[in-house]
Design a protein around this motif. Structure first.
Motif, PDB file in Angstrom:
ATOM      1  N   GLU A  94       9.164  38.918  18.505  1.00 24.99           N
ATOM      2  CA  GLU A  94      10.337  38.220  18.530  1.00 24.99           C
ATOM      3  C   GLU A  94      11.440  38.963  19.275  1.00 24.99           C
ATOM      4  N   GLY A  95      11.421  40.442  19.222  1.00 25.09           N
ATOM      5  CA  GLY A  95      12.213  41.367  19.828  1.00 25.09           C
ATOM      6  C   GLY A  95      13.521  41.483  19.080  1.00 25.09           C
ATOM      7  N   GLY A  96      13.804  40.889  17.883  1.00 23.83           N
ATOM      8  CA  GLY A  96      14.852  40.881  17.132  1.00 23.83           C
ATOM      9  C   GLY A  96      15.163  39.427  16.221  1.00 23.83           C
ATOM     10  N   GLY A  97      16.130  39.610  15.462  1.00 25.91           N
ATOM     11  CA  GLY A  97      16.319  38.417  14.539  1.00 25.91           C
ATOM     12  C   GLY A  97      17.448  37.453  15.127  1.00 25.91           C
ATOM     13  N   SER A  98      18.476  37.268  14.307  1.00 26.08           N
ATOM     14  CA  SER A  98      19.470  36.177  14.463  1.00 26.08           C
ATOM     15  C   SER A  98      19.956  36.519  15.882  1.00 26.08           C
ATOM     16  N   LEU A  99      20.536  37.786  16.170  1.00 26.55           N
ATOM     17  CA  LEU A  99      21.151  38.073  17.370  1.00 26.55           C
ATOM     18  C   LEU A  99      20.304  37.742  18.781  1.00 26.55           C
ATOM     19  N   VAL A 100      19.307  38.153  18.810  1.00 29.98           N
ATOM     20  CA  VAL A 100      18.487  37.607  19.673  1.00 29.98           C
ATOM     21  C   VAL A 100      17.934  36.189  19.890  1.00 29.98           C
ATOM     22  N   THR A 101      17.596  35.372  18.892  1.00 31.98           N
ATOM     23  CA  THR A 101      17.066  34.160  18.998  1.00 31.98           C
ATOM     24  C   THR A 101      18.081  33.191  18.759  1.00 31.98           C
ATOM     25  N   GLN A 102      19.215  33.355  17.927  1.00 32.92           N
ATOM     26  CA  GLN A 102      20.215  32.443  17.719  1.00 32.92           C
ATOM     27  C   GLN A 102      21.388  32.532  18.481  1.00 32.92           C
ATOM     28  N   THR A 103      22.087  33.924  18.262  1.00 31.95           N
ATOM     29  CA  THR A 103      23.454  33.898  19.202  1.00 31.95           C
ATOM     30  C   THR A 103      23.278  34.652  20.602  1.00 31.95           C
ATOM     31  N   SER A 104      22.384  34.661  21.263  1.00 36.06           N
ATOM     32  CA  SER A 104      22.012  35.355  22.390  1.00 36.06           C
ATOM     33  C   SER A 104      22.894  34.420  23.326  1.00 36.06           C
ATOM     34  N   HIS A 105      22.740  33.154  23.037  1.00 40.28           N
ATOM     35  CA  HIS A 105      23.283  32.133  24.105  1.00 40.28           C
ATOM     36  C   HIS A 105      24.839  32.282  24.307  1.00 40.28           C
ATOM     37  N   ALA A 163      29.137  49.074  19.661  1.00 38.07           N
ATOM     38  CA  ALA A 163      29.089  49.791  18.211  1.00 38.07           C
ATOM     39  C   ALA A 163      28.516  48.726  17.352  1.00 38.07           C
ATOM     40  N   GLY A 164      27.406  49.034  16.564  1.00 43.58           N
ATOM     41  CA  GLY A 164      27.264  47.700  15.793  1.00 43.58           C
ATOM     42  C   GLY A 164      26.394  48.284  14.539  1.00 43.58           C
ATOM     43  N   PHE A 165      26.328  47.253  13.407  1.00 43.97           N
ATOM     44  CA  PHE A 165      25.400  47.437  12.412  1.00 43.97           C
ATOM     45  C   PHE A 165      24.600  46.150  12.416  1.00 43.97           C
ATOM     46  N   TYR A 166      23.247  46.469  11.690  1.00 37.86           N
ATOM     47  CA  TYR A 166      22.510  45.063  11.422  1.00 37.86           C
ATOM     48  C   TYR A 166      22.004  45.162  10.089  1.00 37.86           C
ATOM     49  N   SER A 167      21.340  44.359   9.340  1.00 38.90           N
ATOM     50  CA  SER A 167      20.966  44.331   8.114  1.00 38.90           C
ATOM     51  C   SER A 167      20.013  42.887   7.846  1.00 38.90           C
ATOM     52  N   THR A 168      19.076  43.133   6.745  1.00 42.27           N
ATOM     53  CA  THR A 168      18.518  41.849   6.377  1.00 42.27           C
ATOM     54  C   THR A 168      18.581  41.650   5.005  1.00 42.27           C
ATOM     55  N   SER A 169      19.292  40.310   4.767  1.00 42.56           N
ATOM     56  CA  SER A 169      19.696  39.634   3.390  1.00 42.56           C
ATOM     57  C   SER A 169      18.249  39.635   2.351  1.00 42.56           C
ATOM     58  N   PRO A 170      18.690  39.328   1.179  1.00 37.78           N
ATOM     59  CA  PRO A 170      17.717  39.131   0.359  1.00 37.78           C
ATOM     60  C   PRO A 170      17.081  37.582   0.451  1.00 37.78           C
ATOM     61  N   LEU A 171      17.552  36.855   1.208  1.00 39.98           N
ATOM     62  CA  LEU A 171      17.144  35.539   1.560  1.00 39.98           C
ATOM     63  C   LEU A 171      15.935  35.336   2.311  1.00 39.98           C
ATOM     64  N   ARG A 183      12.385  37.499   3.917  1.00 41.68           N
ATOM     65  CA  ARG A 183      11.214  38.404   3.844  1.00 41.68           C
ATOM     66  C   ARG A 183      10.767  38.537   5.391  1.00 41.68           C
ATOM     67  N   ILE A 184      11.531  39.291   6.073  1.00 43.03           N
ATOM     68  CA  ILE A 184      11.134  39.331   7.558  1.00 43.03           C
ATOM     69  C   ILE A 184      11.254  41.047   8.006  1.00 43.03           C
ATOM     70  N   GLU A 185      10.838  41.273   9.180  1.00 39.89           N
ATOM     71  CA  GLU A 185      10.961  42.481   9.546  1.00 39.89           C
ATOM     72  C   GLU A 185      12.127  42.754  10.179  1.00 39.89           C
ATOM     73  N   VAL A 186      12.650  41.724  11.067  1.00 36.06           N
ATOM     74  CA  VAL A 186      13.968  41.989  11.748  1.00 36.06           C
ATOM     75  C   VAL A 186      15.219  41.842  10.875  1.00 36.06           C
ATOM     76  N   GLU A 187      16.314  41.999  11.563  1.00 39.89           N
ATOM     77  CA  GLU A 187      17.619  41.614  10.894  1.00 39.89           C
ATOM     78  C   GLU A 187      17.864  40.082  10.766  1.00 39.89           C
ATOM     79  N   ASP A 188      18.670  39.644   9.814  1.00 42.59           N
ATOM     80  CA  ASP A 188      19.120  38.324   9.981  1.00 42.59           C
ATOM     81  C   ASP A 188      20.640  38.456   9.888  1.00 42.59           C
ATOM     82  N   SER A 189      21.256  39.612  10.084  1.00 40.58           N
ATOM     83  CA  SER A 189      22.878  39.671  10.288  1.00 40.58           C
ATOM     84  C   SER A 189      23.258  40.892  11.005  1.00 40.58           C
TER      85      SER A 189
END
Length: 347
Positions: free
Chosen positions: A173-184, A200-208, A210-216
């Motif tokens: 997928e190349g990434g999570g929310s940033l790549v797939t949802q917000t890149s537009h 400069a940035g930070f990313y993380s994956t929430s307890p919601l 179970r994925i390898e990439v970030e969701d935030s």
């Protein structure tokens, strides 16, 4: 000019490409489709009146076509594009152009070497409101741009990520929310403001999830023109909100919310043309906040028209490989900044 297109991928992105070609932009038409699942490919082909069906993309690119639409998972874009270019085919790929800048470079080099056209879908650039916003920014209507805000507060449940083996993985997928949802929306901001010279940035994956990439992801960008910008992206927003882009300058502010122009605070006020756009009412392109894909292919059709015209005229399309690469470079820099804990310059 008439172009015979083949399509790789029959998921949501595939339907958008097929819907865009159904109007035969510039005489172009869809003649073949490919999915690893023959039944799925056959059913898809029947919807759009296509007779040629393949289960191996390598066979499709050797068939009697002039161009290919790549709607496969992001991690496959590079090898499919390089392969298609070697067959002398023009390529239009879904966003993001690739899972990495290195892959994007391979794609650009292969298409340049073969003398074929490469484009990347960032169809929101073709919205009237986006065009008006860009004119306001680049034409000086808001003065010198100072601050910009790009926000995507989406929600995707775990079944969404479980629905495809490629989802939620860096390699595919190349990434999570940033790549797939917000890149537009990020792409719109970069298109309007120009090159980014520091991230400069930070990313993380929430307890919601179970994925390898970030969701935030949360990032800060410094553009070459001095504009500072924030990027907020998540698929863990329990109360999701429409995506937004606001650009503030020394003379005024313009902003969009979802597909609507909601702010036009500039010298001279709102012109009749802008007022008509602002009063047009919400545009329904499907549920983009909580589900995948877009139900409406109008903007894909507009971008397809430009791509076909670019091939006919021997010019780059408005969103060529380099434009797709630029947005991918900023996203890659955001991820790298988080991993390294330091400011990164996009490659």
């Amino acid at each position: 000019m008439s172009l015979r297109f083949g399509l790789i991928g029959t998921g949501g992105g595939g339907h958008l490409f097929a819907g865009a070609l159904a109007g035969r932009p510039g005489g172009a038409r869809l003649v073949s489709v490919c999915s690893r699942n023959r039944e799925k490919a056959t059913d898809f082909a029947a919807i759009y009146g296509v007779t040629e069906v393949f289960t191996d993309w390598r066979e499709l690119i050797r068939s009697d076509i002039d161009a290919v639409c790549v709607a496969s998972p992001t991690g496959d874009h590079a090898r499919m594009t390089v392969g298609a270019a070697a067959q002398g085919l023009h390529v239009l790929t879904e966003k993001p152009i690739a899972a990495s800048v290195a892959d994007a470079d391979r794609m650009i080099e292969a298409c340049d070497r073969a003398g074929v056209t490469l484009g990347c879908i960032y169809m929101y650039r073709f919205m009237d409101i986006a065009l008006r916003m860009k004119e306001a920014v680049t034409g000086g209507l808001i003065g010198q741009p100072l601050i910009a805000e790009c926000t995507g507060l989406f929600y995707r449940d775990q079944p969404y990520y479980d629905s495809g083996a490629w989802r939620g993985r860096w390699e595919t997928e190349g990434g999570g929310s940033l790549v797939t949802q917000t890149s537009h929306t990020l792409d719109l901001m970069i298109w309007m403001l120009g090159d980014v010279d520091a991230v400069a940035g930070f990313y993380s994956t929430s307890p919601l999830h179970r994925i390898e990439v970030e969701d935030s992801t949360l990032g800060v960008l410094r553009f070459a023109n001095g504009t500072l910008a924030t990027v907020t992206s998540t698929t863990a927003a329990i109360n999701p909100r429409p995506r937004s882009l606001t650009i503030r300058g020394t003379l005024g502010t313009v902003g969009l919310l979802d597909d609507d122009l909601v702010q036009w605070d500039v010298p001279g006020g709102v012109s009749p043309e802008i007022g008509e756009l602002m009063n047009a009412g919400p545009v329904d392109r499907g549920d983009t906040l909580t589900t995948a894909g877009y139900a409406d292919s109008t903007l894909h059709h507009l971008q397809m028209e430009d791509f076909v015209a670019a091939v006919a005229e021997g010019r780059p399309p408005l969103v060529d490989g380099w434009e797709g690469r630029r947005t991918t470079a900023v996203m890659e820099a955001l991820y790298e900044s988080s991993r390294r804990g330091e400011v990164v310059r996009p490659d």
